[in-house]
Design a protein around this motif. Structure first.
Motif, PDB file in Angstrom:
ATOM      1  N   LEU A  45      -6.722  -5.940   0.371  1.00  0.00           N
ATOM      2  CA  LEU A  45      -5.889  -5.477  -0.732  1.00  0.00           C
ATOM      3  C   LEU A  45      -6.462  -4.185  -1.279  1.00  0.00           C
ATOM      4  CD1 LEU A  45      -6.774  -7.220  -4.048  1.00  0.00           C
ATOM      5  CD2 LEU A  45      -7.857  -7.997  -1.957  1.00  0.00           C
ATOM      6  N   ALA A  46      -5.618  -3.455  -2.000  1.00  0.00           N
ATOM      7  CA  ALA A  46      -6.028  -2.196  -2.614  1.00  0.00           C
ATOM      8  C   ALA A  46      -5.274  -2.031  -3.929  1.00  0.00           C
ATOM      9  CB  ALA A  46      -5.744  -1.015  -1.687  1.00  0.00           C
ATOM     10  N   ILE A  47      -5.932  -1.414  -4.902  1.00  0.00           N
ATOM     11  CA  ILE A  47      -5.330  -1.187  -6.210  1.00  0.00           C
ATOM     12  C   ILE A  47      -5.015   0.298  -6.341  1.00  0.00           C
ATOM     13  CG2 ILE A  47      -5.639  -1.393  -8.703  1.00  0.00           C
ATOM     14  CD1 ILE A  47      -7.642  -3.648  -8.120  1.00  0.00           C
ATOM     15  N   GLY A  95      -7.298  -3.421   7.562  1.00  0.00           N
ATOM     16  CA  GLY A  95      -7.739  -2.786   6.323  1.00  0.00           C
ATOM     17  C   GLY A  95      -6.632  -1.999   5.660  1.00  0.00           C
ATOM     18  N   ILE A  96      -6.720  -1.891   4.321  1.00  0.00           N
ATOM     19  CA  ILE A  96      -5.751  -1.118   3.555  1.00  0.00           C
ATOM     20  C   ILE A  96      -6.494  -0.304   2.508  1.00  0.00           C
ATOM     21  CG2 ILE A  96      -5.330  -3.008   1.909  1.00  0.00           C
ATOM     22  CD1 ILE A  96      -2.382  -2.097   1.824  1.00  0.00           C
ATOM     23  N   ALA A  97      -6.019   0.903   2.257  1.00  0.00           N
ATOM     24  CA  ALA A  97      -6.616   1.779   1.254  1.00  0.00           C
ATOM     25  C   ALA A  97      -5.518   2.637   0.635  1.00  0.00           C
ATOM     26  CB  ALA A  97      -7.700   2.673   1.877  1.00  0.00           C
ATOM     27  N   VAL A  98      -5.731   3.067  -0.601  1.00  0.00           N
ATOM     28  CA  VAL A  98      -4.769   3.896  -1.324  1.00  0.00           C
ATOM     29  C   VAL A  98      -5.485   5.148  -1.807  1.00  0.00           C
ATOM     30  CG1 VAL A  98      -3.177   4.013  -3.275  1.00  0.00           C
ATOM     31  CG2 VAL A  98      -3.484   1.852  -2.059  1.00  0.00           C
ATOM     32  N   ASP A  99      -4.897   6.331  -1.552  1.00  0.00           N
ATOM     33  CA  ASP A  99      -5.532   7.570  -1.997  1.00  0.00           C
ATOM     34  C   ASP A  99      -5.199   7.860  -3.462  1.00  0.00           C
ATOM     35  OD1 ASP A  99      -3.009   8.808  -2.122  1.00  0.00           O
ATOM     36  OD2 ASP A  99      -3.238   9.853  -0.222  1.00  0.00           O
ATOM     37  N   SER A 100      -5.680   8.976  -3.981  1.00  0.00           N
ATOM     38  CA  SER A 100      -5.530   9.285  -5.406  1.00  0.00           C
ATOM     39  C   SER A 100      -4.087   9.548  -5.812  1.00  0.00           C
ATOM     40  CB  SER A 100      -6.395  10.499  -5.769  1.00  0.00           C
ATOM     41  OG  SER A 100      -5.936  11.663  -5.080  1.00  0.00           O
ATOM     42  N   GLU A 101      -3.222   9.850  -4.839  1.00  0.00           N
ATOM     43  CA  GLU A 101      -1.814  10.086  -5.126  1.00  0.00           C
ATOM     44  C   GLU A 101      -0.960   8.832  -4.913  1.00  0.00           C
ATOM     45  OE1 GLU A 101      -1.277  13.403  -2.396  1.00  0.00           O
ATOM     46  OE2 GLU A 101      -1.100  14.735  -4.142  1.00  0.00           O
ATOM     47  N   GLY A 102      -1.580   7.745  -4.481  1.00  0.00           N
ATOM     48  CA  GLY A 102      -0.863   6.494  -4.313  1.00  0.00           C
ATOM     49  C   GLY A 102      -0.370   6.195  -2.918  1.00  0.00           C
ATOM     50  N   TRP A 103      -0.574   7.102  -1.939  1.00  0.00           N
ATOM     51  CA  TRP A 103      -0.148   6.832  -0.562  1.00  0.00           C
ATOM     52  C   TRP A 103      -0.983   5.697   0.022  1.00  0.00           C
ATOM     53  CZ3 TRP A 103       4.261   9.148   0.507  1.00  0.00           C
ATOM     54  CH2 TRP A 103       4.558  10.376  -0.118  1.00  0.00           C
ATOM     55  N   GLN A 128     -11.919   3.015   2.990  1.00  0.00           N
ATOM     56  CA  GLN A 128     -12.054   3.311   1.566  1.00  0.00           C
ATOM     57  C   GLN A 128     -12.041   4.817   1.354  1.00  0.00           C
ATOM     58  OE1 GLN A 128     -12.449   0.763  -0.889  1.00  0.00           O
ATOM     59  NE2 GLN A 128     -12.015   2.412  -2.310  1.00  0.00           N
ATOM     60  N   PHE A 129     -11.327   5.268   0.313  1.00  0.00           N
ATOM     61  CA  PHE A 129     -11.334   6.674  -0.068  1.00  0.00           C
ATOM     62  C   PHE A 129     -12.460   6.946  -1.053  1.00  0.00           C
ATOM     63  CE2 PHE A 129      -6.930   6.522   1.422  1.00  0.00           C
ATOM     64  CZ  PHE A 129      -6.825   7.748   2.070  1.00  0.00           C
ATOM     65  N   ASP A 130     -13.085   8.129  -0.919  1.00  0.00           N
ATOM     66  CA  ASP A 130     -14.059   8.551  -1.927  1.00  0.00           C
ATOM     67  C   ASP A 130     -13.359   9.364  -3.005  1.00  0.00           C
ATOM     68  OD1 ASP A 130     -13.683  11.144  -0.925  1.00  0.00           O
ATOM     69  OD2 ASP A 130     -15.632  11.235   0.065  1.00  0.00           O
ATOM     70  N   SER A 131     -14.114   9.894  -3.948  1.00  0.00           N
ATOM     71  CA  SER A 131     -13.529  10.610  -5.078  1.00  0.00           C
ATOM     72  C   SER A 131     -12.884  11.926  -4.673  1.00  0.00           C
ATOM     73  CB  SER A 131     -14.600  10.865  -6.145  1.00  0.00           C
ATOM     74  OG  SER A 131     -15.666  11.635  -5.609  1.00  0.00           O
ATOM     75  N   ASN A 132     -13.181  12.410  -3.469  1.00  0.00           N
ATOM     76  CA  ASN A 132     -12.578  13.645  -2.963  1.00  0.00           C
ATOM     77  C   ASN A 132     -11.420  13.381  -2.003  1.00  0.00           C
ATOM     78  OD1 ASN A 132     -14.438  15.407  -4.322  1.00  0.00           O
ATOM     79  ND2 ASN A 132     -15.972  14.841  -2.779  1.00  0.00           N
ATOM     80  N   ASP A 133     -10.957  12.149  -1.967  1.00  0.00           N
ATOM     81  CA  ASP A 133      -9.857  11.739  -1.083  1.00  0.00           C
ATOM     82  C   ASP A 133     -10.206  11.864   0.387  1.00  0.00           C
ATOM     83  OD1 ASP A 133      -7.903  10.522  -2.527  1.00  0.00           O
ATOM     84  OD2 ASP A 133      -6.530  12.225  -2.576  1.00  0.00           O
ATOM     85  N   ASN A 134     -11.496  11.740   0.703  1.00  0.00           N
ATOM     86  CA  ASN A 134     -11.886  11.592   2.097  1.00  0.00           C
ATOM     87  C   ASN A 134     -11.906  10.106   2.435  1.00  0.00           C
ATOM     88  OD1 ASN A 134     -12.377  14.400   2.637  1.00  0.00           O
ATOM     89  ND2 ASN A 134     -14.244  14.208   1.417  1.00  0.00           N
ATOM     90  N   LEU A 135     -11.501   9.771   3.656  1.00  0.00           N
ATOM     91  CA  LEU A 135     -11.332   8.382   4.062  1.00  0.00           C
ATOM     92  C   LEU A 135     -12.472   7.954   4.985  1.00  0.00           C
ATOM     93  CD1 LEU A 135      -9.477   5.869   4.042  1.00  0.00           C
ATOM     94  CD2 LEU A 135      -8.341   6.817   6.072  1.00  0.00           C
ATOM     95  N   TYR A 136     -13.208   6.918   4.555  1.00  0.00           N
ATOM     96  CA  TYR A 136     -14.236   6.302   5.385  1.00  0.00           C
ATOM     97  C   TYR A 136     -13.606   5.124   6.132  1.00  0.00           C
ATOM     98  CZ  TYR A 136     -18.002   8.865   2.987  1.00  0.00           C
ATOM     99  OH  TYR A 136     -18.841   9.845   2.483  1.00  0.00           O
TER     100      TYR A 136
END
Length: 351
Positions: free
Chosen positions: A37-39, A90-98, A150-158
């Motif tokens: 899940l991701a918030i 796995g699921i992740a959401v970036d800072s813009e909600g994508w 997981q995204f970091d604070s710079n919207d890079n995806l690990y």
């Protein structure tokens, strides 16, 4: 209220969300084997269901795999990404909600529009993903079994890889940046890693499934510490990991059917075993609709056992330090961390 207190921290069980179901007309939230899940930045919760698990070692349940969108108040907003996956992990959401989802079998990452809800049972036969990157292989930028993201604070995806036993870092558009790790048992090596998170300092935590531990790294992959093997905090197949605002670390201990909570230095704090003593709104809907069903009866008859975690997998923490845990019961259990210390009750023995 069920309260857990340890070392000056207090948590209480808050609520249960969802119910075990493939789907039900899109009006009430339900999940079928939720694995992650991701918030989102707006507070909405995205739950990744892998699908009907008649034979968990098999793949190809595309009819039931999907992403569900809901709120903390259990207002189910809908589902999407049906028929999009073979073995989503796995699921992740970036800072813009994508929304981004990894497919461990197809070795790709897919990006979705979070507003593109498809009412049950519809889906886009041409595919709902608005972007895809990745291909099978062991070279840099390729995947072998992508799992947690997981995204970091710079919207890079690990992105973790269970097959290549490494972490890769990409831009949100899929451009390769760096990689670290490798197969093995030494510090910095992995054995089929599954879950990943990033704390407020940018440090990276990896649930090292096969090595029964969690490892912590700097953003560029320098090993900092490992934990989960001492002080009564042993892990058995850790599936995922999350870190709250105070640095406490939460690990879904899949094999032991619990969540282990650690201090930032790796010392064990406490364990959650699942405390769902009431039905979720979706579960109550079942009983109101047909109170005589065997399913409804079983959900209430043995709820002490039903309230326990079965196989906890995904875990996330929101900005209020609410801890959300997904497991095979097809629901999320939510724990709230109370930052004001609550002293444990002391019972006096009378002579």
């Amino acid at each position: 209220m069920i309260t857990t207190t340890a070392a000056g921290r207090t948590w209480h069980f808050d609520r249960s969300l969802g119910r075990p179901t493939n789907e039900h007309n899109g009006k009430v939230g339900g999940y079928r084997y939720p694995v992650d899940l991701a918030i989102a930045p707006d507070g909405n919760i995205f739950v990744l269901s892998r699908g009907n698990q008649h034979g968990m070692g098999q793949i190809g349940y595309r009819d039931n795999g999907r992403v569900g969108k809901t709120t903390f108040d259990e207002h189910h907003l809908g589902d999407f990404a049906r028929q999009e996956f073979t073995w989503p992990t796995g699921i992740a959401v970036d800072s813009e909600g994508w929304v981004y989802v990894s497919d461990e079998h197809e070795n790709v990452i897919r990006k979705f529009d979070p507003e593109a809800i498809h009412p049950f049972p519809t889906f886009d036969p041409d595919g709902e993903a608005i972007a895809t990157f990745g291909e099978s292989g062991s070279e840099l930028g390729q995947f072998d079994g992508p799992t947690g993201m997981q995204f970091d604070s710079n919207d890079n995806l690990y992105v973790l890889e269970s097959g290549n036993n490494r972490v890769q870092k990409f831009t949100k558009d899929g451009a390769f940046l760096l990689a670290f790790g490798g197969p093995g048992t030494d510090a910095g090596e992995f054995n089929r890693p599954w879950g990943i998170t990033i704390d407020q300092n940018g440090d990276v935590y990896v649930a090292d499934w096969g090595n029964n531990r969690v490892q912590k790294f700097t953003p560029d992959g320098q090993h900092l510490m490992s934990f989960g093997e001492e002080f009564g905090g042993e892990l058995k197949r850790p599936a995922n990991v999350a870190v709250d605002s105070e640095g406490d670390v939460y690990v879904t201990d899949f094999g032991n059917r619990r969540v282990q909570v650690y201090e930032p230095n790796g010392d064990i704090l406490t364990s959650f075993y699942g405390d769902a003593t009431t039905l979720s709104k979706a579960g109550e809907y079942i009983i109101r609709r047909d109170p005589g069903t065997i399913k409804a009866y079983r959900m209430v008859k043995d709820y002490t056992e039903m309230g326990r975690f079965q196989r906890p997998t995904g875990i996330e923490i929101d900005g209020e330090d609410r801890v959300l845990v997904a497991d095979l019961c097809g629901r999320l259990q939510v724990y709230a961390k109370d930052h004001a210390y609550v002293a444990p009750e002391v019972k006096l023995e009378l002579e």
